[in-house]
Design a protein around this motif. Structure first.
Motif, PDB file in Angstrom:
ATOM      1  N   LYS A 202       0.743  -1.643   0.168  1.00 24.28           N
ATOM      2  CA  LYS A 202      -0.072   0.049  -0.157  1.00 24.28           C
ATOM      3  C   LYS A 202       0.841   1.360  -0.001  1.00 24.28           C
ATOM      4  N   GLY A 203       1.670   1.434   0.465  1.00 23.26           N
ATOM      5  CA  GLY A 203       3.339   2.339   1.306  1.00 23.26           C
ATOM      6  C   GLY A 203       3.336   2.970  -0.640  1.00 23.26           C
ATOM      7  N   GLU A 204       4.146   1.224  -1.013  1.00 21.96           N
ATOM      8  CA  GLU A 204       4.884   1.621  -2.171  1.00 21.96           C
ATOM      9  C   GLU A 204       3.967   2.187  -3.524  1.00 21.96           C
TER      10      GLU A 204
ATOM     11  N   VAL B   2      14.422   1.700  -2.774  1.00 16.83           N
ATOM     12  CA  VAL B   2      13.110   0.852  -3.593  1.00 16.83           C
ATOM     13  C   VAL B   2      11.932   1.672  -3.836  1.00 16.83           C
ATOM     14  N   ILE B   3      12.079   1.884  -4.974  1.00 15.63           N
ATOM     15  CA  ILE B   3      10.434   2.466  -5.544  1.00 15.63           C
ATOM     16  C   ILE B   3       9.638   1.877  -5.633  1.00 15.63           C
ATOM     17  N   PHE B   4       9.804   0.974  -6.268  1.00 13.98           N
ATOM     18  CA  PHE B   4       8.763  -0.190  -5.340  1.00 13.98           C
ATOM     19  C   PHE B   4       8.969  -2.093  -5.582  1.00 13.98           C
ATOM     20  N   ALA B   5       8.469  -3.090  -5.242  1.00 10.99           N
ATOM     21  CA  ALA B   5       8.677  -4.411  -5.703  1.00 10.99           C
ATOM     22  C   ALA B   5       8.017  -4.690  -6.250  1.00 10.99           C
ATOM     23  N   GLU B   6       7.856  -5.900  -7.384  1.00 13.95           N
ATOM     24  CA  GLU B   6       6.475  -6.713  -8.015  1.00 13.95           C
ATOM     25  C   GLU B   6       6.786  -7.892  -8.100  1.00 13.95           C
ATOM     26  N   PRO B   7       6.092  -8.620  -7.246  1.00 15.87           N
ATOM     27  CA  PRO B   7       6.610 -10.131  -7.923  1.00 15.87           C
ATOM     28  C   PRO B   7       5.742 -10.401  -8.978  1.00 15.87           C
TER      29      PRO B   7
ATOM     30  N   ARG C  29      -8.091 -18.001 -12.090  1.00 15.27           N
ATOM     31  CA  ARG C  29      -8.512 -17.780 -11.481  1.00 15.27           C
ATOM     32  C   ARG C  29      -8.884 -16.733 -10.672  1.00 15.27           C
ATOM     33  N   GLU C  30      -8.616 -15.420 -11.257  1.00 24.91           N
ATOM     34  CA  GLU C  30      -8.325 -14.370 -10.598  1.00 24.91           C
ATOM     35  C   GLU C  30      -8.805 -13.300 -11.403  1.00 24.91           C
ATOM     36  N   GLY C  31      -9.887 -13.627 -12.508  1.00 25.39           N
ATOM     37  CA  GLY C  31     -10.349 -11.919 -13.514  1.00 25.39           C
ATOM     38  C   GLY C  31      -9.269 -11.949 -14.284  1.00 25.39           C
ATOM     39  N   SER C  32      -9.389 -10.610 -14.940  1.00 27.54           N
ATOM     40  CA  SER C  32      -8.891 -10.181 -15.177  1.00 27.54           C
ATOM     41  C   SER C  32      -8.071  -8.295 -14.654  1.00 27.54           C
ATOM     42  N   GLY C  33      -9.376  -8.039 -14.462  1.00 29.43           N
ATOM     43  CA  GLY C  33      -9.069  -6.526 -13.231  1.00 29.43           C
ATOM     44  C   GLY C  33      -8.200  -6.974 -12.838  1.00 29.43           C
ATOM     45  N   LEU C  34      -7.831  -4.825 -12.073  1.00 27.97           N
ATOM     46  CA  LEU C  34      -7.065  -4.855 -11.587  1.00 27.97           C
ATOM     47  C   LEU C  34      -6.663  -5.706 -10.090  1.00 27.97           C
ATOM     48  N   GLY C  35      -5.490  -6.282  -9.386  1.00 27.46           N
ATOM     49  CA  GLY C  35      -5.783  -7.256  -8.719  1.00 27.46           C
ATOM     50  C   GLY C  35      -4.869  -6.422  -7.705  1.00 27.46           C
ATOM     51  N   GLU C  36      -5.012  -6.809  -6.210  1.00 28.75           N
ATOM     52  CA  GLU C  36      -4.329  -6.282  -5.184  1.00 28.75           C
ATOM     53  C   GLU C  36      -2.858  -5.881  -5.528  1.00 28.75           C
ATOM     54  N   GLY C  37      -2.142  -4.496  -5.026  1.00 29.37           N
ATOM     55  CA  GLY C  37      -1.063  -4.205  -5.680  1.00 29.37           C
ATOM     56  C   GLY C  37      -0.875  -4.079  -6.910  1.00 29.37           C
ATOM     57  N   CYS C  38      -2.324  -4.312  -7.623  1.00 23.66           N
ATOM     58  CA  CYS C  38      -1.420  -3.563  -9.193  1.00 23.66           C
ATOM     59  C   CYS C  38      -2.046  -2.020  -9.896  1.00 23.66           C
ATOM     60  N   LEU C  39      -1.002  -1.385 -10.645  1.00 27.18           N
ATOM     61  CA  LEU C  39      -1.489   0.132 -11.337  1.00 27.18           C
ATOM     62  C   LEU C  39      -2.201  -0.032 -12.344  1.00 27.18           C
ATOM     63  N   VAL C  40      -2.080  -1.562 -12.821  1.00 25.80           N
ATOM     64  CA  VAL C  40      -2.959  -1.264 -14.152  1.00 25.80           C
ATOM     65  C   VAL C  40      -2.903  -3.029 -14.855  1.00 25.80           C
ATOM     66  N   SER C  41      -4.057  -3.063 -15.167  1.00 28.10           N
ATOM     67  CA  SER C  41      -4.515  -4.646 -15.826  1.00 28.10           C
ATOM     68  C   SER C  41      -3.569  -5.519 -16.405  1.00 28.10           C
ATOM     69  N   ILE C  42      -3.996  -6.357 -16.615  1.00 28.43           N
ATOM     70  CA  ILE C  42      -3.364  -7.432 -17.434  1.00 28.43           C
ATOM     71  C   ILE C  42      -3.682  -7.211 -19.473  1.00 28.43           C
TER      72      ILE C  42
ATOM     73  N   PRO D 203       3.503  -5.985 -14.788  1.00 25.88           N
ATOM     74  CA  PRO D 203       2.444  -5.571 -15.402  1.00 25.88           C
ATOM     75  C   PRO D 203       3.360  -3.723 -14.629  1.00 25.88           C
ATOM     76  N   ASN D 204       3.623  -4.063 -13.307  1.00 27.38           N
ATOM     77  CA  ASN D 204       3.339  -2.291 -12.855  1.00 27.38           C
ATOM     78  C   ASN D 204       4.884  -1.366 -13.562  1.00 27.38           C
ATOM     79  N   LEU D 205       5.891  -2.649 -13.471  1.00 26.05           N
ATOM     80  CA  LEU D 205       6.683  -2.457 -14.435  1.00 26.05           C
ATOM     81  C   LEU D 205       6.740  -1.736 -16.056  1.00 26.05           C
ATOM     82  N   CYS D 206       5.473  -2.365 -16.662  1.00 25.12           N
ATOM     83  CA  CYS D 206       5.550  -2.124 -18.116  1.00 25.12           C
ATOM     84  C   CYS D 206       5.258  -0.462 -18.362  1.00 25.12           C
ATOM     85  N   GLN D 207       5.029   0.270 -16.902  1.00 24.64           N
ATOM     86  CA  GLN D 207       3.865   1.247 -17.027  1.00 24.64           C
ATOM     87  C   GLN D 207       5.670   2.407 -17.296  1.00 24.64           C
ATOM     88  N   ALA D 208       6.959   1.824 -16.643  1.00 24.94           N
ATOM     89  CA  ALA D 208       8.348   2.952 -16.575  1.00 24.94           C
ATOM     90  C   ALA D 208       8.572   3.060 -18.384  1.00 24.94           C
ATOM     91  N   ASN D 209       8.356   4.309 -18.296  1.00 26.39           N
ATOM     92  CA  ASN D 209       9.508   4.635 -19.769  1.00 26.39           C
ATOM     93  C   ASN D 209      10.605   4.350 -19.827  1.00 26.39           C
TER      94      ASN D 209
END
Length: 491
Positions: free
Chosen positions: A3-5, A32-37, A116-129, A199-205
């Motif tokens: 949440k903090g990240e 560390v700006i954020f970590a993402e599994p 399993r989880e649907g393709s919407g915004l999951g927990e800790g995600c800034l963008v959906s698949i 997915p979050n990393l993919c947003q970095a230009n």
């Protein structure tokens, strides 16, 4: 992403570049700006039996999945951690008779997760698949043909009892993999071993001179108590001071190329025109194409000939490396350096490429003194070209330090290891396995240096004995890979 990240970064629309990420608070170098599994990740086809399918560490002895006989793991801990993602894959491989290629396996893992989880915004995600770029419309004819073949192979592998997806959606997932698949390395950072989607990393230009770096951390399952285990993840780390409102950028390609070449590579692999400051103003191009100055300045014709000779030699070197003919590689490097040295400047990228290969291969052949000389010249050139906190620079300085140590040049070796450690503390952080290894080397070389300064003769006598039981490893076999791009592209 915690949440903090999530509260410290935000997605915004970047002019001319689509979506981007920007900081909502101040970051200092090494933060560390954020970590993402990984959303999903797979081991490369060629390494499935030597790399753990959970943490992507390369290991001598791995446990094989008793069901599909395809997946391998470090131990029961890694195997249990993998079961949620491997369960469907396991039964599909058994039914199919064999495992499909890495791209098909990655697409299937993404689809099972969506099931399993649907393709919407999951927990800790800034963008959906669903919202990730796929660039399917930008594909050339050959690439479209490959995409159709991948979709067909996927449909053959995909079980009929699983959720069924339309052709367009399957193509979207393959497009996402093609332009967003992140290269995963082993625990020593020496070899690319797999590909994952973050997915979050993919947003970095992209920027050729970025303010962030992305480091893959294999995690740690070695602690006795599982509460101390850490999962495999990428970390977005600050390379310089970042103020609130600044865009967060990473480099998709190695900087060690003139701006025109980097722009071509980015256009071909990622379908965009790079307009960063370094490309627009051709910053550092003069250094990368430097020629000898002064009275003996070579003619333009001579420079052209030497660069062509260097390109031809690099092709021959690649061929010899693929065949494991390392003495032939050394011979080619020496011949090329003889031609380059009177003509090219110390920071010329063609000279630096040959110096890099020569030092790496000579180290492997344990010809350390000659290797150290080339490594020193390579590092001197790199320091003038790369960002001071560049991860590849840090790794190159570390290798040069170890080479000097092996050559018995303890003062220079210790100096280089300290310099590498300072860089890796920022790019990788103190708890990364590579930084920990480097800290051990730093302490060891510091102790040896003190001994050397007190009694040189005794130092060399003790060193001779210690080498029979050495701590600092002999160099790994040279890799045949070029510097990896940030994102993995299917060859």
């Amino acid at each position: 992403m915690t949440k903090g990240e999530m509260e410290s970064v935000e997605v915004f629309t970047s002019e001319g570049k689509g979506r981007g990420l920007k900081a909502r608070k101040e970051f200092l170098p090494g933060d560390v700006i954020f970590a993402e599994p990984a959303y999903a990740a797979v081991v490369f086809d060629s390494l499935t039996h030597v790399v753990c399918h959970t943490c992507f560490k390369r290991q001598e002895r791995l446990h094989r999945c008793g069901q599909c006989k395809f997946a391998y793991y470090c131990d029961r801990t890694c195997q249990r951690a993998a079961w949620l993602n491997h369960k469907n894959e396991c039964s599909a491989i058994k039914k199919h008779g064999k495992a499909p290629t890495e791209n098909i396996r990655l697409a299937a893992r993404i689809m099972w997760k969506i099931e399993r989880e649907g393709s919407g915004l999951g927990e800790g995600c800034l963008v959906s698949i669903d919202d990730l770029q796929n660039h399917v419309d930008s594909l050339g004819e050959e690439e479209k043909k490959e995409l159709r073949a991948d979709v067909e192979s996927f449909l053959e592998f995909w079980p009929p009892q699983s959720q069924q997806f339309g052709m367009q959606y399957i193509s979207h997932i393959f497009g996402v993999i093609n332009c967003n698949g992140f290269t995963l390395s082993d625990q020593r950072g020496l070899q690319a071993v797999g590909v994952g989607i973050f997915p979050n990393l993919c947003q970095a230009n992209h920027d050729c001179w970025p303010n962030c770096t992305v480091i893959f951390n294999n995690g740690n399952h070695e602690a006795v108590r599982s509460m101390f285990h850490t999962q495999m993840r990428i970390e977005l780390r600050a390379l310089s001071k970042i103020s609130p409102g600044d865009e967060l950028t990473v480099s998709y390609v190695d900087f060690l190329n003139v701006s025109e070449e980097r722009q071509k590579q980015l256009k071909k692999q990622y379908y965009f025109d790079c307009t960063c400051e370094h490309c627009k103003k051709h910053i550092k191009d003069d250094l990368m194409l430097a020629v000898k100055e002064g009275e003996s300045k070579p003619s333009a014709e001579t420079v052209k000939e030497v660069i062509q000779f260097s390109k031809d030699t690099l092709e021959k070197i690649n061929k010899a490396r693929m065949e494991g003919l390392y003495h032939e590689v050394v011979k080619l490097c020496r011949e090329c350096l003889k031609k380059q040295e009177p003509v090219l400047g110390d920071t010329n990228i063609y000279l630096l490429r040959i110096l890099s290969i020569a030092s790496e291969v000579l180290s492997y052949l344990q010809m350390f003194e000659e290797a150290a000389d080339y490594a020193k010249r390579m590092v001197d050139g790199y320091l003038k070209i790369y960002h001071p906190n560049n991860a590849q620079l840090g790794m190159a300085v570390m290798r040069a330090g170890v080479t000097h140590w092996h050559a018995g040049l303890i003062e220079a070796g210790h100096g280089l290891i300290c310099k590498a450690y300072a860089i890796l503390l920022i790019t990788h952080g103190p708890s990364h396995p590579i930084t920990k290894d480097l800290e051990v080397m730093r302490v060891q070389t510091e102790m040896e240096l003190r001994m050397f300064q007190q009694n040189e003769y005794m130092y060399y006598k003790m060193r001779e004995a210690a080498l029979k039981n050495q701590k600092i490893q002999v160099m790994p076999e040279p890799s045949n890979e070029a510097s990896p791009s940030l994102f993995h592209k299917k060859e």
